[in-house]
Scaffold this motif. Structure first.
Motif, mmCIF file in Angstrom:
data_model
loop_
_atom_site.group_PDB
_atom_site.id
_atom_site.type_symbol
_atom_site.label_atom_id
_atom_site.label_comp_id
_atom_site.label_asym_id
_atom_site.label_seq_id
_atom_site.Cartn_x
_atom_site.Cartn_y
_atom_site.Cartn_z
ATOM 1 N N ASP A 160 -33.308 63.054 29.397
ATOM 2 C CA ASP A 160 -33.297 61.742 30.042
ATOM 3 C C ASP A 160 -34.422 60.871 29.493
ATOM 4 O O ASP A 160 -35.255 61.316 28.684
ATOM 5 N N ALA A 161 -34.454 59.630 29.946
ATOM 6 C CA ALA A 161 -35.421 58.652 29.439
ATOM 7 C C ALA A 161 -36.857 59.024 29.803
ATOM 8 O O ALA A 161 -37.780 58.821 29.004
ATOM 9 N N ARG A 162 -37.049 59.574 30.981
ATOM 10 C CA ARG A 162 -38.413 59.944 31.395
ATOM 11 C C ARG A 162 -38.992 61.027 30.498
ATOM 12 O O ARG A 162 -40.158 60.952 30.079
ATOM 13 N N SER A 163 -38.183 62.024 30.190
ATOM 14 C CA SER A 163 -38.634 63.099 29.317
ATOM 15 C C SER A 163 -38.994 62.568 27.939
ATOM 16 O O SER A 163 -40.026 62.955 27.353
ATOM 17 N N LEU A 164 -38.177 61.672 27.401
ATOM 18 C CA LEU A 164 -38.449 61.084 26.090
ATOM 19 C C LEU A 164 -39.738 60.261 26.113
ATOM 20 O O LEU A 164 -40.564 60.355 25.199
ATOM 21 N N LEU A 196 -32.329 47.604 32.047
ATOM 22 C CA LEU A 196 -32.045 46.753 30.905
ATOM 23 C C LEU A 196 -30.549 46.722 30.686
ATOM 24 O O LEU A 196 -29.924 47.757 30.462
ATOM 25 N N SER A 197 -29.980 45.527 30.800
ATOM 26 C CA SER A 197 -28.529 45.345 30.647
ATOM 27 C C SER A 197 -27.753 46.323 31.525
ATOM 28 O O SER A 197 -26.752 46.912 31.112
ATOM 29 N N GLY A 198 -28.232 46.503 32.753
ATOM 30 C CA GLY A 198 -27.540 47.347 33.712
ATOM 31 C C GLY A 198 -27.809 48.827 33.579
ATOM 32 O O GLY A 198 -27.288 49.626 34.351
ATOM 33 N N ARG A 199 -28.633 49.227 32.612
ATOM 34 C CA ARG A 199 -28.970 50.635 32.423
ATOM 35 C C ARG A 199 -30.378 50.913 32.944
ATOM 36 O O ARG A 199 -31.261 50.073 32.836
ATOM 37 N N LYS A 200 -30.572 52.136 33.462
ATOM 38 C CA LYS A 200 -31.867 52.517 34.018
ATOM 39 C C LYS A 200 -32.737 53.148 32.950
ATOM 40 O O LYS A 200 -32.256 53.744 31.991
ATOM 41 N N GLY A 201 -34.042 53.030 33.163
ATOM 42 C CA GLY A 201 -34.974 53.652 32.241
ATOM 43 C C GLY A 201 -36.403 53.386 32.649
ATOM 44 O O GLY A 201 -36.701 53.151 33.825
ATOM 45 N N TYR A 202 -37.286 53.382 31.653
ATOM 46 C CA TYR A 202 -38.712 53.198 31.890
ATOM 47 C C TYR A 202 -39.288 52.249 30.839
ATOM 48 O O TYR A 202 -38.807 52.186 29.707
ATOM 49 N N VAL A 212 -35.128 49.182 17.418
ATOM 50 C CA VAL A 212 -34.122 49.596 18.397
ATOM 51 C C VAL A 212 -33.549 50.913 17.880
ATOM 52 O O VAL A 212 -32.973 50.965 16.788
ATOM 53 N N ARG A 213 -33.761 51.975 18.644
ATOM 54 C CA ARG A 213 -33.367 53.316 18.198
ATOM 55 C C ARG A 213 -32.478 53.976 19.242
ATOM 56 O O ARG A 213 -32.707 53.837 20.439
ATOM 57 N N SER A 214 -31.476 54.717 18.780
ATOM 58 C CA SER A 214 -30.584 55.443 19.670
ATOM 59 C C SER A 214 -30.509 56.895 19.214
ATOM 60 O O SER A 214 -30.327 57.175 18.027
ATOM 61 N N SER A 215 -30.659 57.822 20.168
ATOM 62 C CA SER A 215 -30.560 59.250 19.868
ATOM 63 C C SER A 215 -29.765 59.934 20.971
ATOM 64 O O SER A 215 -29.714 59.454 22.109
ATOM 65 N N PRO A 216 -29.116 61.062 20.663
ATOM 66 C CA PRO A 216 -28.303 61.737 21.685
ATOM 67 C C PRO A 216 -29.156 62.432 22.731
ATOM 68 O O PRO A 216 -30.270 62.881 22.459
ATOM 69 N N ARG A 217 -28.626 62.533 23.947
ATOM 70 C CA ARG A 217 -29.282 63.324 24.985
ATOM 71 C C ARG A 217 -29.160 64.808 24.641
ATOM 72 O O ARG A 217 -28.419 65.208 23.754
ATOM 73 N N ALA A 218 -29.869 65.623 25.407
ATOM 74 C CA ALA A 218 -29.857 67.068 25.174
ATOM 75 C C ALA A 218 -28.450 67.644 25.293
ATOM 76 O O ALA A 218 -28.056 68.517 24.514
ATOM 77 N N ASN A 219 -27.654 67.134 26.255
ATOM 78 C CA ASN A 219 -26.305 67.675 26.424
ATOM 79 C C ASN A 219 -25.334 67.229 25.342
ATOM 80 O O ASN A 219 -24.187 67.659 25.311
ATOM 81 N N ILE A 238 -34.286 53.770 27.576
ATOM 82 C CA ILE A 238 -33.124 53.431 28.400
ATOM 83 C C ILE A 238 -32.035 54.495 28.257
ATOM 84 O O ILE A 238 -31.772 54.987 27.153
ATOM 85 N N GLU A 239 -31.379 54.828 29.377
ATOM 86 C CA GLU A 239 -30.265 55.778 29.373
ATOM 87 C C GLU A 239 -28.949 55.025 29.233
ATOM 88 O O GLU A 239 -28.632 54.153 30.045
ATOM 89 N N ASN A 240 -28.193 55.375 28.195
ATOM 90 C CA ASN A 240 -26.909 54.710 27.935
ATOM 91 C C ASN A 240 -25.861 55.769 27.639
ATOM 92 O O ASN A 240 -25.622 56.135 26.477
ATOM 93 N N GLY A 241 -25.241 56.287 28.712
ATOM 94 C CA GLY A 241 -24.239 57.332 28.533
ATOM 95 C C GLY A 241 -24.851 58.571 27.912
ATOM 96 O O GLY A 241 -25.853 59.101 28.400
#
Length: 204
Positions: A105-109, A131-137, A91-98, A167-170
């Motif tokens: 976004d998740a698609r680009s990743l 997943l848990s209310g968040r969108k992704g692929y 389970v990995r979390s990284s910041p978005r470009a902004n 998954i996108e999470n904020g």
């Protein structure tokens, strides 16, 4: 005395060899299912403010990126029968470009990850997911990788099967990945599903 035809002699020899083989050669060990007992991971860092359940008899450790900005949890299962690989939940979390990361976004990743896989993967699944209310692929694929140079592992190529969610999470992009020896993958499907259904983000 009549001599038996050559093909009958060969047939008898092959039959004897088959019997000997069945008595002396044991089938390879298959992966054993986990006990069905789960522990709860509770992340405390800003990037990993989430909880999920994972097999209690698997080992867990946390890591942070030294060059790229990410935080991740690695959950390692038992060695496969050929001695080449331990199945792994990540389970990995990284910041978005902004927020200072590499991907917007998740698609680009996901597309970047798939483009860098070794040796032409076979894509089995590639679809939008929540997943848990968040969108992704979600994607699932198989491919063969070279030997892993790690103490205790045998130096052989590995037929791998991977399930990977983006998954996108904020301001963060969260990946949930499971990989295992292709022949063992379905043995642990219940445990992967348990992690996914139990995963909750801190704002939930």
């Amino acid at each position: 005395m009549r001599r038996l035809p050559v093909f009958l002699v060969l047939l008898a020899a092959l039959a004897g060899l088959a019997v000997w083989w069945s008595l002396t050669v044991k089938p390879g060990k298959r992966a054993a299912a986990t006990s069905g007992v789960y522990s709860v991971y509770r992340g405390t860092s800003p990037a990993l403010r989430l909880t999920f359940e994972y097999p209690a008899d698997w080992s867990l450790r946390e890591e942070t990126g030294r060059i790229e900005r990410y935080a991740q949890v690695l959950i390692e299962g038992p060695r496969n029968a050929s001695g080449t690989l331990n199945p792994m939940l990540v389970v990995r979390s990284s910041p978005r470009a902004n927020a200072g990361g590499r991907h917007p976004d998740a698609r680009s990743l996901m597309e970047d990850h798939l483009s860098h896989l070794y040796k032409d993967p076979r894509i089995l699944i590639n679809r939008p997911v929540q997943l848990s209310g968040r969108k992704g692929y979600e994607t699932e694929y198989t491919h063969t990788i070279p030997p892993l140079h790690k103490p205790g592992l045998k130096g052989r190529s590995i037929d791998l099967r991977t399930r990977h969610l983006f998954i996108e999470n904020g301001e963060h992009l969260v990946e949930v990945q499971f990989f295992a020896d292709r022949g063992d993958f379905d043995v642990y499907r219940r445990d992967v599903d348990r992690l996914l259904t139990s995963l909750k983000f801190s704002a939930d």
